[in-house]
Design an enzyme around this catalytic site. Sequence first.
Site, PDB file in Angstrom:
ATOM      1  N   LYS A  11       0.854  -1.181  -0.102  1.00 19.67           N
ATOM      2  CA  LYS A  11      -0.046   0.057  -0.077  1.00 19.67           C
ATOM      3  C   LYS A  11       0.954   1.229  -0.004  1.00 19.67           C
ATOM      4  O   LYS A  11       1.997   1.255   0.278  1.00 19.67           O
ATOM      5  CB  LYS A  11      -0.815  -0.097   0.994  1.00 19.67           C
ATOM      6  CG  LYS A  11      -2.265  -1.334   1.077  1.00 19.67           C
ATOM      7  CD  LYS A  11      -2.802  -1.314   2.422  1.00 19.67           C
ATOM      8  CE  LYS A  11      -4.056  -2.344   2.362  1.00 19.67           C
ATOM      9  NZ  LYS A  11      -4.760  -2.020   3.417  1.00 19.67           N
ATOM     10  N   TYR A  51     -12.204  -3.431  -4.247  1.00 21.15           N
ATOM     11  CA  TYR A  51     -12.772  -3.733  -2.913  1.00 21.15           C
ATOM     12  C   TYR A  51     -14.201  -3.861  -3.136  1.00 21.15           C
ATOM     13  O   TYR A  51     -15.039  -3.373  -3.717  1.00 21.15           O
ATOM     14  CB  TYR A  51     -12.265  -2.751  -1.965  1.00 21.15           C
ATOM     15  CG  TYR A  51     -11.103  -2.756  -1.314  1.00 21.15           C
ATOM     16  CD1 TYR A  51     -10.711  -3.912  -0.186  1.00 21.15           C
ATOM     17  CD2 TYR A  51     -10.353  -1.941  -1.989  1.00 21.15           C
ATOM     18  CE1 TYR A  51      -9.586  -3.756   0.119  1.00 21.15           C
ATOM     19  CE2 TYR A  51      -9.103  -1.851  -1.268  1.00 21.15           C
ATOM     20  CZ  TYR A  51      -8.728  -2.900  -0.239  1.00 21.15           C
ATOM     21  OH  TYR A  51      -7.258  -2.756   0.278  1.00 21.15           O
ATOM     22  N   ASN A 157      -2.082   0.144   7.153  1.00 23.06           N
ATOM     23  CA  ASN A 157      -1.550  -1.458   7.672  1.00 23.06           C
ATOM     24  C   ASN A 157      -0.748  -1.863   6.670  1.00 23.06           C
ATOM     25  O   ASN A 157      -0.251  -3.117   6.439  1.00 23.06           O
ATOM     26  CB  ASN A 157      -2.523  -2.129   8.106  1.00 23.06           C
ATOM     27  CG  ASN A 157      -3.578  -2.297   7.113  1.00 23.06           C
ATOM     28  OD1 ASN A 157      -3.572  -2.013   5.766  1.00 23.06           O
ATOM     29  ND2 ASN A 157      -4.639  -2.998   7.439  1.00 23.06           N
ATOM     30  N   HIS A 160      -1.911  -5.452   1.527  1.00 27.69           N
ATOM     31  CA  HIS A 160      -3.368  -6.058   1.340  1.00 27.69           C
ATOM     32  C   HIS A 160      -2.915  -7.396   0.860  1.00 27.69           C
ATOM     33  O   HIS A 160      -1.991  -7.726   0.236  1.00 27.69           O
ATOM     34  CB  HIS A 160      -4.067  -5.489   0.049  1.00 27.69           C
ATOM     35  CG  HIS A 160      -5.120  -5.998  -0.550  1.00 27.69           C
ATOM     36  ND1 HIS A 160      -6.318  -6.161   0.279  1.00 27.69           N
ATOM     37  CD2 HIS A 160      -5.493  -7.174  -1.359  1.00 27.69           C
ATOM     38  CE1 HIS A 160      -7.263  -7.177  -0.620  1.00 27.69           C
ATOM     39  NE2 HIS A 160      -6.167  -7.642  -1.396  1.00 27.69           N
ATOM     40  N   GLU A 171      -9.083 -11.130  -7.667  1.00 25.39           N
ATOM     41  CA  GLU A 171      -8.071  -9.962  -7.477  1.00 25.39           C
ATOM     42  C   GLU A 171      -6.658  -9.976  -8.424  1.00 25.39           C
ATOM     43  O   GLU A 171      -6.563  -8.850  -8.991  1.00 25.39           O
ATOM     44  CB  GLU A 171      -7.658  -9.913  -6.024  1.00 25.39           C
ATOM     45  CG  GLU A 171      -8.837  -9.550  -5.180  1.00 25.39           C
ATOM     46  CD  GLU A 171      -8.375  -9.416  -3.714  1.00 25.39           C
ATOM     47  OE1 GLU A 171      -7.065  -9.793  -3.276  1.00 25.39           O
ATOM     48  OE2 GLU A 171      -9.054  -9.250  -2.934  1.00 25.39           O
TER      49      GLU A 171
HETATM   50  N1  UDP Z   1     -10.004  -1.040   7.557  1.00 24.36           N
HETATM   51  C1  UDP Z   1      -9.983  -0.438   8.864  1.00 24.36           C
HETATM   52  N2  UDP Z   1     -10.706  -0.716   9.863  1.00 24.36           N
HETATM   53  C2  UDP Z   1     -11.322  -1.744   9.740  1.00 24.36           C
HETATM   54  C3  UDP Z   1     -11.551  -2.570   8.424  1.00 24.36           C
HETATM   55  C4  UDP Z   1     -11.014  -2.445   7.708  1.00 24.36           C
HETATM   56  O1  UDP Z   1      -8.835   0.661   8.616  1.00 24.36           O
HETATM   57  O2  UDP Z   1     -11.902  -2.131  10.747  1.00 24.36           O
HETATM   58  C5  UDP Z   1      -9.209  -0.747   6.249  1.00 24.36           C
HETATM   59  C6  UDP Z   1      -7.908  -1.273   6.558  1.00 24.36           C
HETATM   60  O3  UDP Z   1      -6.881  -0.530   5.867  1.00 24.36           O
HETATM   61  C7  UDP Z   1      -8.121  -2.780   5.857  1.00 24.36           C
HETATM   62  C8  UDP Z   1      -9.019  -2.479   4.626  1.00 24.36           C
HETATM   63  O4  UDP Z   1      -9.826  -1.436   5.090  1.00 24.36           O
HETATM   64  O5  UDP Z   1      -6.861  -3.325   5.489  1.00 24.36           O
HETATM   65  C9  UDP Z   1      -9.569  -3.627   4.008  1.00 24.36           C
HETATM   66  O6  UDP Z   1     -10.409  -4.174   5.181  1.00 24.36           O
HETATM   67  P1  UDP Z   1     -10.387  -5.723   5.494  1.00 24.36           P
HETATM   68  O7  UDP Z   1     -11.580  -5.973   6.402  1.00 24.36           O
HETATM   69  O8  UDP Z   1     -10.650  -6.659   4.145  1.00 24.36           O
HETATM   70  O9  UDP Z   1      -8.928  -6.037   6.038  1.00 24.36           O
HETATM   71  P2  UDP Z   1      -7.597  -6.834   5.622  1.00 24.36           P
HETATM   72  O10 UDP Z   1      -8.259  -8.126   4.959  1.00 24.36           O
HETATM   73  O11 UDP Z   1      -6.943  -5.958   4.872  1.00 24.36           O
HETATM   74  O12 UDP Z   1      -6.885  -7.145   6.941  1.00 24.36           O
HETATM   75 MG    MG Z   2      -9.583  -8.187   3.177  1.00 28.93          MG
END
Ligand code: UDP
Ligand code: MG
Length: 183
Positions: A11, A51, A157, A160, A171
Amino acid sequence: MPIEKTLVILKPDAVARGLVGEITARFERAGLRIVAMKMLRATPEQIERFYPSSEEWFRSAGSKLLKAYQELGIDPRKRLGTDDPVEVGHKIKENLVKYMTSGPIVVMVLKGNRAVEVVRKLVGPTAPHSAPPGTIRGDYSVDSPDLAAEEGRVVYNLVHASDSLAEAEREIKFWFREEEIVA
Ligand code: UDP
Ligand code: MG
């Protein structure tokens, strides 16, 4: 066949912090192979489509944030104006588009035994402040949902990673043509 392909995105914060090499090395060190890789600047439309916009995705992302708020003692109605998981999910997606288009990203396809699960394990859970040491999110970030909320953004974070084999296939196709992936 347990040999899988999965999609990883470094990211904008990972690229801006100069962590492309270090993060990529962790996947290679574990035994995964890079079979496609490119740097690009995503458009808001691309991230919006990348997404999912299913109720299921909104609910899942929203519930994750609501759970984090509960653990951190934050009232979601005060912070976000709602405690409905689907509505919270919509707000996350809006801010996610801003985050993912704020700078260049590196998109790659990794291949190996149980690649989808193994990459998720190496990356760690969504919120870096609670991600275990040894994971990428735990080792390279201290960001948390409460700090992110204060600054009106999603958690930064770094990475992805596809969360299922079906999502990985979708994806990978989203970012790469077949001929861009080495055999
Ligand atoms: N995200 C966030 N807070 C949350 C859920 C999601 O900031 O409680 C953001 C975060 O950057 C995350 C992205 O949205 O990586 C996609 O969400 P997902 O639930 O798919 O999390 P991931 O699979 O990346 O752990
Ligand atoms: Mg995810």
